[in-house]
Design an enzyme around this catalytic site. Structure first.
Site, PDB file in Angstrom:
ATOM      1  N   GLU A  68       0.855  -1.190   0.000  1.00 30.19           N
ATOM      2  CA  GLU A  68       0.000   0.000   0.000  1.00 30.19           C
ATOM      3  C   GLU A  68       0.890   1.240   0.000  1.00 30.19           C
ATOM      4  O   GLU A  68       1.862   1.312   0.759  1.00 30.19           O
ATOM      5  CB  GLU A  68      -0.918  -0.006   1.228  1.00 30.19           C
ATOM      6  CG  GLU A  68      -1.738   1.247   1.446  1.00 30.19           C
ATOM      7  CD  GLU A  68      -2.625   1.587   0.259  1.00 30.19           C
ATOM      8  OE1 GLU A  68      -2.517   2.735  -0.230  1.00 30.19           O
ATOM      9  OE2 GLU A  68      -3.403   0.708  -0.184  1.00 30.19           O
ATOM     10  N   ASN A  95       5.063   1.644  -3.866  1.00 28.69           N
ATOM     11  CA  ASN A  95       4.265   1.918  -5.062  1.00 28.69           C
ATOM     12  C   ASN A  95       4.405   0.760  -6.040  1.00 28.69           C
ATOM     13  O   ASN A  95       5.508   0.263  -6.271  1.00 28.69           O
ATOM     14  CB  ASN A  95       4.731   3.219  -5.714  1.00 28.69           C
ATOM     15  CG  ASN A  95       3.730   3.739  -6.735  1.00 28.69           C
ATOM     16  OD1 ASN A  95       3.307   3.016  -7.633  1.00 28.69           O
ATOM     17  ND2 ASN A  95       3.350   5.008  -6.600  1.00 28.69           N
ATOM     18  N   ASP A 117      -7.948   1.677  -8.427  1.00 22.41           N
ATOM     19  CA  ASP A 117      -8.408   2.898  -9.084  1.00 22.41           C
ATOM     20  C   ASP A 117      -8.640   2.597 -10.564  1.00 22.41           C
ATOM     21  O   ASP A 117      -7.731   2.144 -11.259  1.00 22.41           O
ATOM     22  CB  ASP A 117      -7.346   3.991  -8.935  1.00 22.41           C
ATOM     23  CG  ASP A 117      -7.849   5.368  -9.332  1.00 22.41           C
ATOM     24  OD1 ASP A 117      -8.717   5.458 -10.229  1.00 22.41           O
ATOM     25  OD2 ASP A 117      -7.367   6.360  -8.755  1.00 22.41           O
ATOM     26  N   LYS A 121     -10.292   8.046 -17.354  1.00 16.53           N
ATOM     27  CA  LYS A 121      -9.918   8.805 -18.543  1.00 16.53           C
ATOM     28  C   LYS A 121      -8.944   8.001 -19.400  1.00 16.53           C
ATOM     29  O   LYS A 121      -7.981   7.419 -18.900  1.00 16.53           O
ATOM     30  CB  LYS A 121      -9.300  10.141 -18.143  1.00 16.53           C
ATOM     31  CG  LYS A 121     -10.281  11.074 -17.447  1.00 16.53           C
ATOM     32  CD  LYS A 121      -9.640  12.414 -17.113  1.00 16.53           C
ATOM     33  CE  LYS A 121     -10.658  13.331 -16.425  1.00 16.53           C
ATOM     34  NZ  LYS A 121     -10.064  14.641 -16.058  1.00 16.53           N
TER      35      LYS A 121
END
Length: 211
Positions: A68, A95, A117, A121
């Site tokens: 995380e 990351n 996530d 877009k």
């Protein structure tokens, strides 16, 4: 997810043995860290960690790594791990774009991607954790016949992911478009998942395997 800022979170994390402050030191050596040869599963983007803690308690013969990037969430989870006395789990504040710095080729048997996530877009598609750029990394880290387990509430991300898995020659072992509408066999659930179930939203799941 709103997260309360904790200014000294990184220092507080170092107080817990379940937190790995320098995971790059264990690249290709995670069995040494866990002190056994049990399979290693990793959840990328574990949030508060409810899902991975549940799995770790259910499967004591599997080692779990929770990754995380938000320090405060790692701190919340590591406190729960200590309180619940779970021994087969370690947490990393890291990351996903730097996975190859901490994991060796063929070191992992399973990857969990839960409610990542969706980056809706089009110009952000490379940030999606199932973009082929990430899949290339996962293919290196997974053992032969290793699996990726994906759950999401985003139909768009789900369809994108299926396409990406197919393009990278993964075998789609399981594809479910309404996980809890058809069956509630999932014992381990994330906090988000419980919220979406209560709201009646469909959960999409797939399992992709390297052959």
């Amino acid at each position: 997810m709103r997260v309360r800022n904790i200014s000294n979170a990184k220092e507080l994390l170092k107080e817990y043995k379940e937190y790995v402050a320098a995971p790059q030191l264990f690249k290709e050596q995670w069995h040494t860290y866990f002190e056994n040869q049990n399979p290693i599963h990793i959840e990328i983007g574990m949030g508060k960690g409810q899902f991975i803690r549940t799995l770790a308690k259910l499967n004591p013969n599997i080692n779990y790594i929770g990754l995380e990037k938000v320090e405060e969430l790692v701190l919340k989870s590591v406190r729960s791990i200590e309180a619940e006395e779970i021994c087969n789990i370690s947490l990393i504040n890291w990351n996903a774009v730097k996975l190859e710095e901490i994991l060796g080729e063929g070191e992992i048997e399973r990857i969990y991607l839960n409610f990542s996530d969706p980056w809706p877009k089009a110009r952000h598609d490379k940030r999606r954790l199932t973009h082929h750029g990430f899949l290339d990394i996962y293919q290196k880290l997974l053992k032969d016949h290793g699996e990726i387990h994906l759950k999401t509430d985003s139909k768009a991300l789900f369809e994108f992911s299926l396409e990406q898995f197919t393009q990278k020659n993964f075998t789609l072992v399981e594809v479910i478009e309404d996980l809890h509408g058809s069956t509630d066999k999932e014992i381990a659930k994330t906090e988000y998942e419980e919220k979406f179930i209560a709201e009646g939203k469909p959960i999409y799941k797939c399992i992709a395997r390297i052959e």
